[in-house]
Design a protein around this motif. Structure first.
Motif: not given
Length: 529
Positions: A503-529
């Motif tokens: 609880k109240l540790q939202d900043h931790l998960t937001l930082e992990v989100a940045l790492y996962l976007e960089k590592t796994f590529g984040g959003w992909r254009d659905p029209g390009a698949k």
């Protein structure tokens, strides 16, 4: 301690009743959805591939005008919305006028870019808004036909704060009826489709938001979540979303309003295509409560403790987690260990076996003054008389009802809910709460599946109505959690994972989100698949 024989029978009967009811509804329902054989066009305009943070910076520096950005998103909405049915009412003319005013303000500003960034961090950036939020001058129905014609005269606090930060709303997006189903359709606005496969659901209740974000018709939006209504749409549509620690972002001026103990479990939060927009959006949306979170604290991922929970232990109420989702979560664990040098510990909580029962029990509890939650049948009829579920069922059979299959089903389920909560289920929740809080502390982060499977086809959730328990249990625990996309799976549909913390540790998960976007590529254009 285990369920008593009577409680086991009650659970079995309840599950059987729901299964038969929804299967009957599915077989007889006249509703059809999806656009067979069609797909979204790819993104062409490069402005649509920039985060809100980057767009705001370019607008402040006069590298692009707000009018150009807003027009680019209007063009994209007009291109994809006939296929998605995500935006159900636009305010394009007003948005272009506001964008022109933004450009004029920037021309006249003498304080420099830094002053604008401090005062108006989202100046000139387009915004989409879930229709269950009050947005002045826009419909405020939450998909209920009896509320047709209800138009908001105010802005919900998070929307007002985003507008005050310079964001420009383009319109409002579709929801499930009364925000209580994991597919976004209603008899007022129709069915919303998934941008990666138009024959699949975008999730609910923030499904219109998830769909238009995933389809690149929006860059940032707002959602609400009491059982997964931010996280399921973000998962199914391949975008980011954050369920905030409850009580931080205001949930006022939303419909339906909180009653009973719902205020303890519901959260408002940001939804967006790019992880770097989560933190600035949350700072804005939290307003005067931003001090409750450590959003300015720098996070060193190498110093965090990581845990992975692969599944709920095989609850009979939920579908087994698919192999590809088990595998992608395992790959996240592997990358965390390789990249950060941390050890990710696999943990299991037997109490998760009862996730749905815990969610259902706590959603029905009265508040501290003893006032029970407002009956769903009352909400179905407002502003008139309450709906009579059995009568609506008969009308449904004759194809004369104004309500969706899940709404009628939920109203019928409420009629069969036990008058007293199960002591065993209360005990399971308390044990799980204590165990999770002791495990996480202030530096622990956990991974948990977002859903047992990727986006289902339209109406298929009627056969598995309890699969949302993977998200719903975290609402009852009151933990912050960020939904993160992890690329596309075997069928070209988004994969993802929930990242939670104490609880109240939202900043931790937001930082992990940045790492996962960089590592796994984040959003992909659905029209390009």
């Amino acid at each position: 301690m285990a369920l008593s024989r009577l409680e086991k029978v009650q659970v079995w009967l309840f599950k059987a009743f729901i299964g038969v009811l929804f299967a009957l509804f599915r077989l007889c329902s006249p509703l059809r959805a999806g656009v067979s054989g069609k797909k979204l066009p790819p993104v062409v305009d490069p402005l649509l591939l920039l985060s809100a943070t980057q767009l705001a910076k370019k607008i402040r520096r006069k590298e692009v005008s707000s009018v150009e950005v807003v027009q680019a998103y209007i063009d994209r909405i007009q291109e994809v919305n006939p296929l998605l049915n995500a935006v159900i009412k636009d305010r394009f003319d007003a948005a272009l006028q506001e964008a022109a005013q933004v450009d004029k303000l920037i021309e006249e500003e003498t304080g420099g870019e830094e002053v604008l960034e401090d005062r108006l961090p989202l100046l000139g950036v387009p915004l989409s808004v879930k229709e269950s939020y009050a947005l002045q001058g826009m419909p405020f129905t939450t998909g209920v036909i009896s509320r047709r014609g209800v138009v908001s005269t105010v802005d919900a606090p998070p929307v007002a704060l985003l507008k005050r930060a310079g964001a420009i709303p383009l319109g409002v997006t579709n929801t499930s009826e009364l925000c209580m189903w994991l597919e976004s359709h209603n008899h007022l606005y129709g069915v919303t489709n998934n941008p990666y496969d138009l024959e699949r659901i975008p999730g609910g209740s923030s499904g219109g938001e998830g769909s238009i974000l995933g389809g690149a018709g929006a860059v940032i939006g707002v959602g609400s979540d009491i059982g997964g209504s931010i996280r399921m749409p973000c998962f199914f549509n391949g975008v980011f979303g954050h369920k905030t620690t409850p009580g931080v972002v205001s949930c006022e001026n939303q419909y339906p309003p909180c009653s009973g103990r719902h205020g303890e479990y519901v959260s408002s939060g940001p939804m967006c295509r790019y992880a770097e927009d989560l933190l600035p959006m949350l700072k804005i949306m939290a307003g005067p409560n931003a001090h409750m979170l450590s959003l300015n604290t720098k996070v060193d991922l190498k110093k965090l403790r990581f845990f992975t929970i692969p599944h709920d232990g095989g609850s009979p109420m939920t579908y087994p987690v698919s192999k590809e989702l088990i595998e992608i979560q395992r790959k996240v664990v592997q990358r965390l260990e390789e990249d950060l040098g941390v050890k990710v510990q696999e943990v299991h909580f037997p109490e998760l076996h009862y996730s749905f029962q815990i969610w259902d029990t706590y959603m029905g509890l009265p508040d501290k003054e003893g006032k029970a939650p407002q009956p769903f049948a009352e909400l179905m009829g407002e502003p008139g008389r309450p709906a009579w579920p059995l009568w609506e069922l008969l009308k449904w059979m004759l194809r004369r009802t104004e309500h969706t299959t899940p709404a009628i089903g939920l109203a019928l389920v409420e009629m069969s809910r036990p008058s007293r909560p199960s002591a065993f289920i209360i005990q399971q929740k308390e044990k799980l709460q204590k165990a999770m809080e002791e495990l996480l502390g202030t530096d622990g982060v956990f991974l948990y599946p977002s859903h047992p499977r990727v986006a289902p086809k339209h109406h298929h959730p009627l056969f598995r109505p309890f699969d949302f328990a993977y998200t719903g249990i975290i609402n009852i625990l009151g933990l912050p959690v960020t939904q993160c996309p992890l690329g596309l799976g075997e069928e070209g549909l988004p994969l993802g994972v929930q990242v939670g913390a104490g609880k109240l540790q939202d900043h931790l998960t937001l930082e992990v989100a940045l790492y996962l976007e960089k590592t796994f590529g984040g959003w992909r254009d659905p029209g390009a698949k």
